[in-house]
Scaffold this active site. Structure first.
Site, PDB file in Angstrom:
ATOM      1  N   TYR A 125     -38.745  16.933  24.288  1.00 57.83           N
ATOM      2  CA  TYR A 125     -38.756  18.115  25.157  1.00 57.83           C
ATOM      3  C   TYR A 125     -38.381  19.382  24.409  1.00 57.83           C
ATOM      4  O   TYR A 125     -38.385  20.467  24.987  1.00 57.83           O
ATOM      5  CB  TYR A 125     -37.818  17.913  26.353  1.00 57.83           C
ATOM      6  CG  TYR A 125     -38.469  17.130  27.463  1.00 57.83           C
ATOM      7  CD1 TYR A 125     -38.910  15.837  27.219  1.00 57.83           C
ATOM      8  CD2 TYR A 125     -38.646  17.658  28.722  1.00 57.83           C
ATOM      9  CE1 TYR A 125     -39.513  15.092  28.217  1.00 57.83           C
ATOM     10  CE2 TYR A 125     -39.250  16.929  29.723  1.00 57.83           C
ATOM     11  CZ  TYR A 125     -39.676  15.656  29.465  1.00 57.83           C
ATOM     12  OH  TYR A 125     -40.268  14.920  30.443  1.00 57.83           O
ATOM     13  N   LYS A 172     -35.089   3.006  22.694  1.00 59.09           N
ATOM     14  CA  LYS A 172     -36.175   2.234  22.082  1.00 59.09           C
ATOM     15  C   LYS A 172     -35.851   2.125  20.589  1.00 59.09           C
ATOM     16  O   LYS A 172     -36.676   2.426  19.723  1.00 59.09           O
ATOM     17  CB  LYS A 172     -37.519   2.957  22.340  1.00 59.09           C
ATOM     18  CG  LYS A 172     -38.754   2.182  21.941  1.00 59.09           C
ATOM     19  CD  LYS A 172     -39.183   1.135  22.941  1.00 59.09           C
ATOM     20  CE  LYS A 172     -40.344   0.315  22.405  1.00 59.09           C
ATOM     21  NZ  LYS A 172     -40.665  -0.852  23.235  1.00 59.09           N
ATOM     22  N   ASP A 229     -36.665  11.182  32.170  1.00 55.36           N
ATOM     23  CA  ASP A 229     -37.591  11.796  33.118  1.00 55.36           C
ATOM     24  C   ASP A 229     -38.416  10.707  33.824  1.00 55.36           C
ATOM     25  O   ASP A 229     -38.574  10.703  35.049  1.00 55.36           O
ATOM     26  CB  ASP A 229     -38.506  12.761  32.354  1.00 55.36           C
ATOM     27  CG  ASP A 229     -39.164  13.778  33.260  1.00 55.36           C
ATOM     28  OD1 ASP A 229     -38.832  13.807  34.456  1.00 55.36           O
ATOM     29  OD2 ASP A 229     -40.010  14.549  32.781  1.00 55.36           O
TER      30      ASP A 229
END
Ligand code: NAD
Length: 345
Positions: A125, A172, A229
């Site tokens: 982002y 991850k 998100d």
């Protein structure tokens, strides 16, 4: 004199009609708020040459608390997100998004009570993107130790204050070993100051699957920006849809309360969408301001109107408009009294 001054940013699309309905409900609770209306978004570009006018920034900086409707950001092309800019300007690094089952809104999952803490300023982002060649695009994923540590520490602080039992880091790091690895490492470091809280970590894809299989296993989640998100929208869908998912953007200097959902432009001006998510964000704001009685009063009235199911919006099977639903909540508050009987401890 007003007890609180709050910046109200109606936003774009369905934002203005939702915010007006929410303001009516909050005012009807008897809480003493002076609202300062400010603008954001595309209209501001024509008027002031910027999506986020100085006046809006100054109002938030002065009042330190804002309630905001959604904005519209074009997909693929066009201007950058005014929202992301706002979060950067005020360094609103914690995006708190509770996902709680609503008894009156029946879903296959009725036992969800998850506090999501999404890192709000870093990750992909940061919008650092470029074309490497005419056929290759690149986006930088920025994860820092201070940014990761502070969101983890924030989550543990809230968890402790609310008597929560477990905080899990979503990542991850099996694939993005350096960036997500750093996020996880900072989480583990922050956890050391909260020995009474159980901790864990989970790979994001497994988290999505586990959420749908058995959401009751989750208490608090800490997530980097992008996974946060997506996972919080999943949680929103599981508790009744975007119409019910509130949120808060919190930094050290101020807090901006806003729903998870966007501006739903196709419904703009139709007096149709559900204002519950912005209203619930308003309830979070009232608690932030110490107005617990008003918060409980509105919450109970909203639950009662949803339970009756007669004057609810389309997304929960009703035909009421935004206005009518808000009016029903106000009527219910009037019937139920001033909330003294529900005073929170
Ligand atoms: P959206 O959240 O606006 O809408 C997605 C779907 O959810 C829509 O089909 C709509 O029917 C439903 N929905 C949304 N809000 C609802 C409500 N209050 N009541 C009932 N149903 C509701 O997402 P989108 O269509 O992907 O995005 C529209 C615009 O909003 C985009 O420009 C996007 O960038 C922006 N956006 C803004 C914010 C924000 O300002 N915080 C957040 C997300 C998206």
């Amino acid at each position: 004199m007003s007890k609180h001054v709050v910046t109200l940013i109606p936003g774009e699309g369905t934002g203005p009609e939702i915010c007006e309905a929410v303001k009516r409900v909050i005012d009807a609770s008897g809480v003493n708020i002076k609202w300062e209306y400010e603008e954001i978004g595309l209209d501001c570009l024509d008027k002031y040459g910027t999506l986020l006018p100085e006046k809006t920034i100054n109002s938030i900086a002065k009042n330190r608390v804002a309630l905001k409707g959604p904005t519209t950001t074009p997909v693929g092309t066009g201007h950058k997100s005014a929202n992301v800019t706002l979060r950067k300007v005020f360094d609103l690094y914690s995006n708190v998004r509770p996902a709680v089952s609503i008894p009156a809104v029946r879903r296959p999952w009725n036992d969800i009570n998850i506090l999501n803490f999404r890192e709000n300023t870093e990750d992909t982002y940061s919008a650092i993107e470029h074309m490497v060649s005419s056929e290759v695009a690149q986006c930088l994923k920025v994860i820092t130790w201070p940014g990761s540590f502070r969101i983890a520490d924030f989550a543990f602080k809230w968890a402790r204050a609310q008597g929560r039992k477990k905080v899990v880091c979503v990542h991850k790091a099996n694939i993005m070993k350096i960036t997500d690895g750093l996020f996880l490492e900072a989480f583990r470091e922050a956890a050391k100051a909260y020995p009474e809280i159980e901790t864990g970590d989970i790979i994001v894809d497994n988290c999505a699957m586990q959420l749908v299989r058995n959401p009751a296993q989750f208490d608090c989640l800490v997530l980097p920006n992008l996974y946060g998100d997506i996972i919080t929208d999943l949680c929103a869908g599981m508790v009744g849809g975007l119409g019910f998912a509130p949120g808060a953007n919190i930094g050290d200097s101020c807090a901006i309360f806003e729903a998870v959902h966007g501006s739903a432009p196709k419904y703009a001006g139709l007096n149709k969408v559900n204002p519950s998510a912005v209203l619930s964000s308003g309830i979070m704001m009232l608690r932030w301001l110490g107005e617990n009685t008003a918060a409980v009063c509105i919450e109970r009235a909203m639950q009662a109107v949803l339970a009756e199911g007669r004057r609810v919006t389309y997304d929960v099977g009703g035909t009421a408009g935004t206005d009518e639903y808000a009016g029903a909540i106000i009527e219910k508050m009037n019937e139920q009294g001033n909330g003294e009987q529900w005073k929170e401890q």
